[in-house]
Write a protein that holds these residues in place. Structure first.
Motif, short mmCIF file in Angstrom:
data_model
loop_
_atom_site.label_atom_id
_atom_site.label_comp_id
_atom_site.label_asym_id
_atom_site.label_seq_id
_atom_site.Cartn_x
_atom_site.Cartn_y
_atom_site.Cartn_z
N ASP A 243 38.36 38.35 46.98
CA ASP A 243 38.95 39.65 46.95
C ASP A 243 39.94 39.85 45.78
N GLU A 244 40.75 38.67 45.62
CA GLU A 244 41.72 38.49 44.48
C GLU A 244 40.98 38.56 43.03
N LEU A 249 38.87 41.44 38.35
CA LEU A 249 37.86 41.76 37.33
C LEU A 249 38.01 43.37 37.07
N ARG A 250 38.27 44.22 38.24
CA ARG A 250 38.47 45.68 38.19
C ARG A 250 39.79 45.96 37.43
N GLY A 266 44.39 36.67 36.42
CA GLY A 266 44.05 36.27 37.63
C GLY A 266 42.53 35.72 37.51
N VAL A 267 41.89 36.03 36.55
CA VAL A 267 40.50 35.39 36.27
C VAL A 267 40.51 33.85 35.99
N GLU A 268 41.55 33.89 34.98
CA GLU A 268 41.81 32.52 34.36
C GLU A 268 42.29 31.61 35.58
N ALA A 269 43.18 32.15 36.38
CA ALA A 269 43.72 31.29 37.30
C ALA A 269 42.54 30.68 38.32
#
Length: 361
Positions: A243-244, A249-250, A266-269
């Protein structure tokens, strides 16, 4: 150990029987399906049929839902001096055996951490467990002789015994075995209705992720039905991460620079957390993970090519730590990745080029 009885002659049971027979143990074979022990016996796994008297060790290799009842019946008959099961779930069957009036002193739950995508006796092999962990879950009531026989079983199968609490085992396999099976199946399920043009682009990444999705569904339904709570707990955590990641991505689609920056973070994390988790997976022979380099070699799809590469690497004095193969789409060719220690890579590349191999990069 001189005698053993194996109940359940699928992949695991037949592999155990083959290993024991190969080391001089007289093995008897039984199964609900009469064809299976006949097939296992024809493969050299033992004798199809029950022994006339008690054996030293009875090995129960049936689906988790049938383990307790099978053990209780064997104990009532006095079929063996000691009893083990090799199911992939440990806490539930042990409690069910007690509820059925079974004897916990002569029983020990075990789980060899090995398997294949294929099932049945024809998929079995005597070396299936070699070098693999074999979990033992003794309790304070387990008799010493039973523990010793279970340890001998693991030793005869060339496995590495690991002692754990039964419920701790079930939580562990939910994380490292049962949830990965479901995640692999979920990813593979996306391919079912995908366009053919998309499927033709499948590379090594999707093959790696979906390899275990080829496993037998009924077998996995039995396993998951015996350990649903711990698996659901892990999947809930995965779902929260998904979900995160979806939100991140959105955000990358946003025209707002701040949102895009937050999305990228967030994606990198999640990617970095994946790196950190992957680094904890044990390396070669169960040792600490090591850093390797990949030497990619172009090969044609014809007999003897791999043998030639390995022979040339051996002449160069280089040990191949691992190997991966990626087949080219629409061509009788592919790419072999030879995994070696970093200091060996330059010498291997030079030696292979000298012998006419085409190296990528």
């Amino acid at each position: 150990m001189r005698t053993a009885l194996v109940i359940g002659t699928g992949l695991i049971g037949t592999s155990i029987a083959l290993a024991l027979t190969g080391r001089g143990v007289r093995v008897y074979l039984a199964d609900q399906d009469p064809d299976q022990p006949r097939t296992a016996a024809a493969l050299g796994a033992g004798t199809d049929g029950l022994p006339e008297g008690p054996v030293e060790l009875a090995v129960v290799a049936v689906p988790p839902a049938r383990i307790a009842a099978t053990l209780a019946e064997l104990q009532r008959r006095g079929a063996a001096r000691a009893y083990v099961d090799v199911g992939s779930v440990k806490g539930g069957p042990a409690r069910e055996l007690l509820a059925l009036g079974g004897d916990p002193r002569s029983y020990l739950g075990t789980h060899p951490m090995a398997g294949k995508e294929r099932s049945g006796p024809l998929a079995a092999s005597a070396d299936l467990f070699e070098g693999r962990p074999w979990v033992l879950t003794p309790t304070p009531r387990t008799e010493t002789e039973v523990l010793n026989l279970a340890l001998e079983l693991a030793s005869l199968c060339r496995a590495v015994p690991v002692v754990m609490d039964a419920d701790a085992h079930d939580r562990a396999v939910a994380l490292v075995s049962h949830t990965p099976q479901l995640v692999s199946s979920l990813v593979a399920a996306r391919l079912e209705s995908a366009e053919e043009t998309a499927v033709r682009l499948c590379g090594q990444g999707i093959r790696d992720v979906t390899r275990i999705a080829a496993s037998e569904p009924r077998m996995w339904l039995d396993i998951l039905s015996a350990n649903p709570g711990p698996v659901a707990d892990v999947l809930s955590e995965v779902a929260a991460d998904l979900d995160e990641t979806v939100r991140a991505l959105r955000a990358l689609e946003s025209a707002d620079e701040a949102k895009r920056s937050a999305g990228a973070a967030g994606v990198e994390a999640v990617l970095r957390r994946g790196n950190a988790g992957r680094e904890r997976v044990p390396g070669k022979h169960g040792a600490a993970p090591a850093v390797y380099e990949s030497v990619a070699v172009h090969i044609s799809d014809r007999p003897g090519e791999l043998a030639l590469i390995f022979a040339d690497a051996g002449r160069a004095g280089v040990n191949i730590e691992d190997v991966r193969i990626e087949h080219a789409t629409g061509q009788q060719a592919g790419l072999v990745e030879l995994i070696v220690v970093p200091e060996a890579a330059p010498g291997l590349i030079a030696a292979l080029r000298e012998r006419g191999w085409s190296i990528r990069g």
